[in-house]
Design a protein around this motif. Structure first.
Motif, short mmCIF file in Angstrom:
data_model
loop_
_atom_site.label_atom_id
_atom_site.label_comp_id
_atom_site.label_asym_id
_atom_site.label_seq_id
_atom_site.Cartn_x
_atom_site.Cartn_y
_atom_site.Cartn_z
N ALA A 156 0.85 -1.20 0.00
CA ALA A 156 0.00 0.00 0.00
C ALA A 156 0.89 1.25 0.00
O ALA A 156 0.58 2.24 -0.68
CB ALA A 156 -0.90 -0.01 1.23
N VAL B 181 3.89 -1.84 14.59
CA VAL B 181 3.85 -1.80 16.06
C VAL B 181 3.85 -0.35 16.57
O VAL B 181 4.72 0.07 17.32
CB VAL B 181 5.00 -2.63 16.67
CG1 VAL B 181 4.69 -2.97 18.13
CG2 VAL B 181 5.24 -3.92 15.90
N SER C 13 -1.83 2.50 8.00
CA SER C 13 -1.87 1.48 9.05
C SER C 13 -2.94 0.44 8.76
O SER C 13 -3.78 0.64 7.87
CB SER C 13 -2.17 2.16 10.39
OG SER C 13 -3.44 2.77 10.33
N PHE D 131 -5.19 -0.78 11.22
CA PHE D 131 -6.41 -0.42 11.92
C PHE D 131 -7.08 0.74 11.19
O PHE D 131 -6.40 1.54 10.54
CB PHE D 131 -6.11 -0.05 13.37
CG PHE D 131 -5.79 -1.25 14.22
CD1 PHE D 131 -6.72 -2.26 14.39
CD2 PHE D 131 -4.55 -1.36 14.84
CE1 PHE D 131 -6.42 -3.38 15.17
CE2 PHE D 131 -4.25 -2.48 15.62
CZ PHE D 131 -5.19 -3.49 15.77
C1 LIG Z 1 4.86 -6.58 11.73
C2 LIG Z 1 3.63 -5.73 11.50
C3 LIG Z 1 3.25 -4.80 12.47
C4 LIG Z 1 2.12 -4.00 12.27
N1 LIG Z 1 1.75 -3.11 13.26
C5 LIG Z 1 0.62 -2.38 13.09
C6 LIG Z 1 0.18 -1.48 14.13
O1 LIG Z 1 0.80 -1.34 15.17
N2 LIG Z 1 -0.96 -0.77 13.93
C7 LIG Z 1 -1.68 -0.88 12.77
O2 LIG Z 1 -2.72 -0.21 12.64
N3 LIG Z 1 -1.28 -1.70 11.76
C8 LIG Z 1 -0.16 -2.45 11.89
N4 LIG Z 1 0.26 -3.29 10.87
C9 LIG Z 1 -0.50 -3.32 9.61
C10 LIG Z 1 0.18 -2.51 8.49
O3 LIG Z 1 0.49 -1.21 8.92
C11 LIG Z 1 -0.79 -2.44 7.30
O4 LIG Z 1 -1.13 -3.72 6.86
C12 LIG Z 1 -0.24 -1.63 6.13
O5 LIG Z 1 -1.29 -1.38 5.22
C13 LIG Z 1 0.89 -2.36 5.39
O6 LIG Z 1 1.42 -1.51 4.38
P1 LIG Z 1 2.33 -2.06 3.19
O7 LIG Z 1 1.42 -2.88 2.31
O8 LIG Z 1 2.90 -0.89 2.52
O9 LIG Z 1 3.40 -2.93 3.84
C14 LIG Z 1 1.37 -4.12 11.06
C15 LIG Z 1 1.77 -5.05 10.09
C16 LIG Z 1 2.88 -5.85 10.30
C17 LIG Z 1 3.28 -6.86 9.25
#
Ligand SMILES: Cc1cc2nc3c(=O)[nH]c(=O)nc-3n(C[C@H](O)[C@H](O)[C@H](O)COP(=O)(O)O)c2cc1C
Length: 234
Positions: free
Chosen positions: A22, A79, A114, A116
Motif C-alpha cells: 500500500a 507496532v 496502518s 487499523f
Molecule cells: C509486523 C507488523 C506490524 C504492524 N503493526 C501495526 C500497528 O501497530 N498498527 C496498525 O494499525 N497496523 C499495523 N500493521 C498493519 C500494516 O500497517 C498495514 O497492513 C499496512 O497497510 C501495510 O502496508 P504495506 O502494504 O505498505 O506494507 C502491522 C503489520 C505488520 C506486518
C-alpha cells in the motif's frame, strides 16, 4: 534557451514488501500526479537498499537521496511506529547532512498507512518523521495518514471509484501543492484521514481476510480454539 532543470523526487518506500505494498501504491500515485515537466522521480525501496551489504556506506542510494529536491516517504505503521530499518536510513541521512556545511535544500513529505481503521494510530510515527525532517534541516511539507491501508494493497487507485475517492482527492491536492512549491494543505490531511469503510464493513472484510489466511496456513479448524480456557477454570 536552457529549460529549467527538472527537480529530483525520491520516493522512499518503507514497506518491506516487494509486491502489493500500500505504501508503494500511495507513493507512486502521488509521484505520477506531479508535473512531469518539472519533476523526475525515482523509487527507492529502503529495506532492499539497506540489505545490500555493499551499499551500507555512503553509496549510490544514499547519494541519490541526498541529491533530491523532494523526498516522499511512504511507509506502513509497524507496532505503532516505523519499521526499524527506516530509522537506520533516517540516521544515515541525518549524519550525512550534519557533516555538510551547507546541505542542499530538501523538502520532506510523509505518508503513513496502518492496518487499523483509525488513521490517528499513526500520529506518533508522523511526529517522528516531522522531527527527523526538522533535525536534518529539511523543509517539512506535511504528512498524510491513512487507516485500513491494507485494503489499498497493490490496487490501482484510479480504478477504485467511490471507495478510494478520498484517497485520490487527498493525493491530488498534495501533488498540486508540490507542483506549486507549497506545503500540503490541511484539507488533504483531513480527507485522507476519513475512514473509508464503516466499522461493520471493516470487520466483515477483516474476517474474510483472516479466514483466507487460516486456509492458506491449514489452521481453519483451530480458528476458534481456546487453549487456555480449561486452565483458567481450574
Ligand atoms: C509486523 C507488523 C506490524 C504492524 N503493526 C501495526 C500497528 O501497530 N498498527 C496498525 O494499525 N497496523 C499495523 N500493521 C498493519 C500494516 O500497517 C498495514 O497492513 C499496512 O497497510 C501495510 O502496508 P504495506 O502494504 O505498505 O506494507 C502491522 C503489520 C505488520 C506486518
Amino acid at each position: 534557451m536552457n529549460p529549467c532543470p527538472k527537480k529530483r523526487v525520491s520516493l522512499l518506500v518503507g514497506s518491506p514488501k516487494r509486491k502489493n505494498s500500500a505504501s508503494a501504491t500511495l507513493g507512486l500515485y502521488l509521484c505520477n500526479q506531479l508535473d512531469s515537466q518539472k519533476f523526475d522521480y525515482q523509487e527507492i525501496h529502503l529495506r532492499s537498499a539497506l540489505s545490500d551489504k555493499q551499499n551500507i556506506n555512503v553509496s549510490y542510494w544514499l547519494n541519490d537521496i541526498l541529491k533530491s529536491d523532494v523526498l516522499i516517504f511512504s511507509s506502513p505503521l509497524y507496532v505503532d511506529c516505523l519499521p526499524s530499518y527506516v530509522f537506520q536510513v533516517f540516521e544515515k541521512i541525518y549524519q550525512e547532512r550534519k557533516k555538510t556545511r551547507d546541505p542542499k535544500e530538501i523538502q520532506f513529505l510523509a505518508i503513513i498507512n496502518s492496518g487499523f481503521p483509525e488513521s490517528s494510530q499513526s500520529q506518533t510515527a508522523l511526529d517522528i518523521c516531522q522531527h527527523f525532517a526538522g533535525e536534518s534541516g529539511m523543509l517539512w511539507l506535511g504528512g498524510l495518514l491513512l487507516g485500513a491501508g491494507f485494503i489499498v494493497g497493490g490496487r490501482d487507485i484510479r480504478k477504485m471509484g467511490w471507495l478510494f475517492k478520498n484517497i485520490k482527492k487527498s493525493l491530488d491536492l498534495s501533488a498540486a501543492a508540490i507542483n506549486h512549491g507549497k506545503v500540503i494543505p490541511v484539507e488533504a490531511f483531513h480527507i485522507m484521514g476519513k475512514p473509508f469503510l464503516s466499522k461493520k464493513l471493516f470487520c466483515w472484510i477483516g474476517n474474510i481476510g483472516f479466514k483466507q489466511m487460516a486456509k492458506r496456513n491449514g489452521t481453519v479448524r483451530q480458528l476458534y480454539d481456546r487453549p487456555y480456557e480449561k486452565e483458567q477454570m481450574i
